[in-house]
Write a protein that holds these residues in place. Sequence first.
Motif, PDB file in Angstrom:
ATOM      1  N   MET A 174      53.167  61.619  56.428  1.00 35.68           N
ATOM      2  CA  MET A 174      52.762  60.622  57.404  1.00 35.68           C
ATOM      3  C   MET A 174      53.930  59.655  57.524  1.00 35.68           C
ATOM      4  O   MET A 174      54.192  58.866  56.615  1.00 35.68           O
ATOM      5  CB  MET A 174      51.486  59.908  56.944  1.00 35.68           C
ATOM      6  N   HIS A 175      54.640  59.758  58.630  1.00 34.40           N
ATOM      7  CA  HIS A 175      55.916  59.040  58.737  1.00 34.40           C
ATOM      8  C   HIS A 175      55.715  57.617  59.264  1.00 34.40           C
ATOM      9  O   HIS A 175      54.760  57.326  59.968  1.00 34.40           O
ATOM     10  CB  HIS A 175      56.882  59.854  59.613  1.00 34.40           C
ATOM     11  N   CYS A 176      56.640  56.727  58.855  1.00 34.42           N
ATOM     12  CA  CYS A 176      56.616  55.318  59.272  1.00 34.42           C
ATOM     13  C   CYS A 176      55.198  54.769  59.109  1.00 34.42           C
ATOM     14  O   CYS A 176      54.635  54.199  60.041  1.00 34.42           O
ATOM     15  CB  CYS A 176      57.097  55.182  60.724  1.00 34.42           C
ATOM     16  N   TRP A 177      54.645  54.929  57.933  1.00 30.98           N
ATOM     17  CA  TRP A 177      53.227  54.696  57.735  1.00 30.98           C
ATOM     18  C   TRP A 177      52.874  53.219  57.887  1.00 30.98           C
ATOM     19  O   TRP A 177      53.538  52.346  57.324  1.00 30.98           O
ATOM     20  CB  TRP A 177      52.796  55.208  56.361  1.00 30.98           C
ATOM     21  N   SER A 195      55.406  58.049  53.935  1.00 32.55           N
ATOM     22  CA  SER A 195      56.762  57.526  54.073  1.00 32.55           C
ATOM     23  C   SER A 195      56.731  56.111  54.640  1.00 32.55           C
ATOM     24  O   SER A 195      56.089  55.852  55.662  1.00 32.55           O
ATOM     25  CB  SER A 195      57.598  58.427  54.991  1.00 32.55           C
ATOM     26  N   PHE A 196      57.438  55.224  53.980  1.00 30.96           N
ATOM     27  CA  PHE A 196      57.470  53.829  54.392  1.00 30.96           C
ATOM     28  C   PHE A 196      58.826  53.482  54.998  1.00 30.96           C
ATOM     29  O   PHE A 196      59.876  53.899  54.504  1.00 30.96           O
ATOM     30  CB  PHE A 196      57.161  52.919  53.201  1.00 30.96           C
ATOM     31  N   SER A 197      58.766  52.719  56.078  1.00 29.02           N
ATOM     32  CA  SER A 197      59.955  52.294  56.815  1.00 29.02           C
ATOM     33  C   SER A 197      60.205  50.809  56.580  1.00 29.02           C
ATOM     34  O   SER A 197      59.555  50.175  55.739  1.00 29.02           O
ATOM     35  CB  SER A 197      59.746  52.551  58.311  1.00 29.02           C
ATOM     36  N   THR A 224      64.138  55.135  57.668  1.00 32.61           N
ATOM     37  CA  THR A 224      64.447  54.009  58.553  1.00 32.61           C
ATOM     38  C   THR A 224      63.745  54.128  59.900  1.00 32.61           C
ATOM     39  O   THR A 224      63.429  53.125  60.515  1.00 32.61           O
ATOM     40  CB  THR A 224      65.961  53.898  58.812  1.00 32.61           C
ATOM     41  N   ASP A 225      63.519  55.345  60.397  1.00 30.96           N
ATOM     42  CA  ASP A 225      63.084  55.563  61.778  1.00 30.96           C
ATOM     43  C   ASP A 225      64.075  54.922  62.740  1.00 30.96           C
ATOM     44  O   ASP A 225      63.707  54.454  63.821  1.00 30.96           O
ATOM     45  CB  ASP A 225      61.672  55.020  62.022  1.00 30.96           C
TER      46      ASP A 225
END
Length: 282
Positions: A174-177, A195-197, A224-225
Amino acid sequence: MQLIDTHVHINFDIFKPDLWAVRERWREAGVVKLVHSCVDPAEFADIQALADKFPELSFAVGLHPLDAHKWTSLTAAEILSLARTDPRVVAIGEIGLDFYKAENVAQQKEVFTAQLELAQKLKKPVIIHCRDSAATMRDLLQDFWQHQPSESGDCGGDLKTKTPPAAASFRGVMHCWGGTPEETQWFLDLGFHISFSGVVTFKNALQIQESARMCPSSRLLIETDCPFLAPVPKRGKRNEPANVRYVAEYLAHLRNVSIDTLAAQTTQNACQLFGLTLPLEA
């Protein structure tokens, strides 16, 4: 210390004037691998060209939910072909649901499900975009799992407890959560990495910070996104892969571990999920 930025978009025009300098900065920051997400198969050739220049770059291929209207009968075949012909493709993504101001909910769900099927066929992890859609995402994933046959032909699993059938388990992130702790647990229970941004560094991101504290070490990733969502102290500026170090430092503080411990764990997690091989440290 080695870091992996698991979600970048460095093919955007904003990077063209100084991309080589951007690369030098990510190398100086300890970023040894990057995973470049694809929002439209049409940009795949440009991402390949970047990977030709930067051997540390791996990538995904998929259609972003905000581009779901571009899906045609040929899109699935195109994604399959691209994923099968370049060994640097490590995931299908970014795919998912985005209900912020959305009017095409049914179309997004159909396109997302089609790409989940591609990932299962290719045995590749998924990179999931989930905005204002967590409950629907959870339900869709459970339904998808319910209809995946196990080796014995029995779906198995207890959907009431949100546990997917073991034989149909996903690998993915789960990206840029940005979810609540409750929502975070839904996707942890389904087997996903989180995943944390840079958003986690924002002053008012209290629920995201709590989600970051509760995430098991073995499921934690950083990203980073870029060029979006630069972390504090770079907030408001163009984001770039070097800034993933700020995300790592903030998470280490939140979780009361050293930056070296946080970096080693998230790097190991990324390697396991995406099948990446680290360069030898000097």
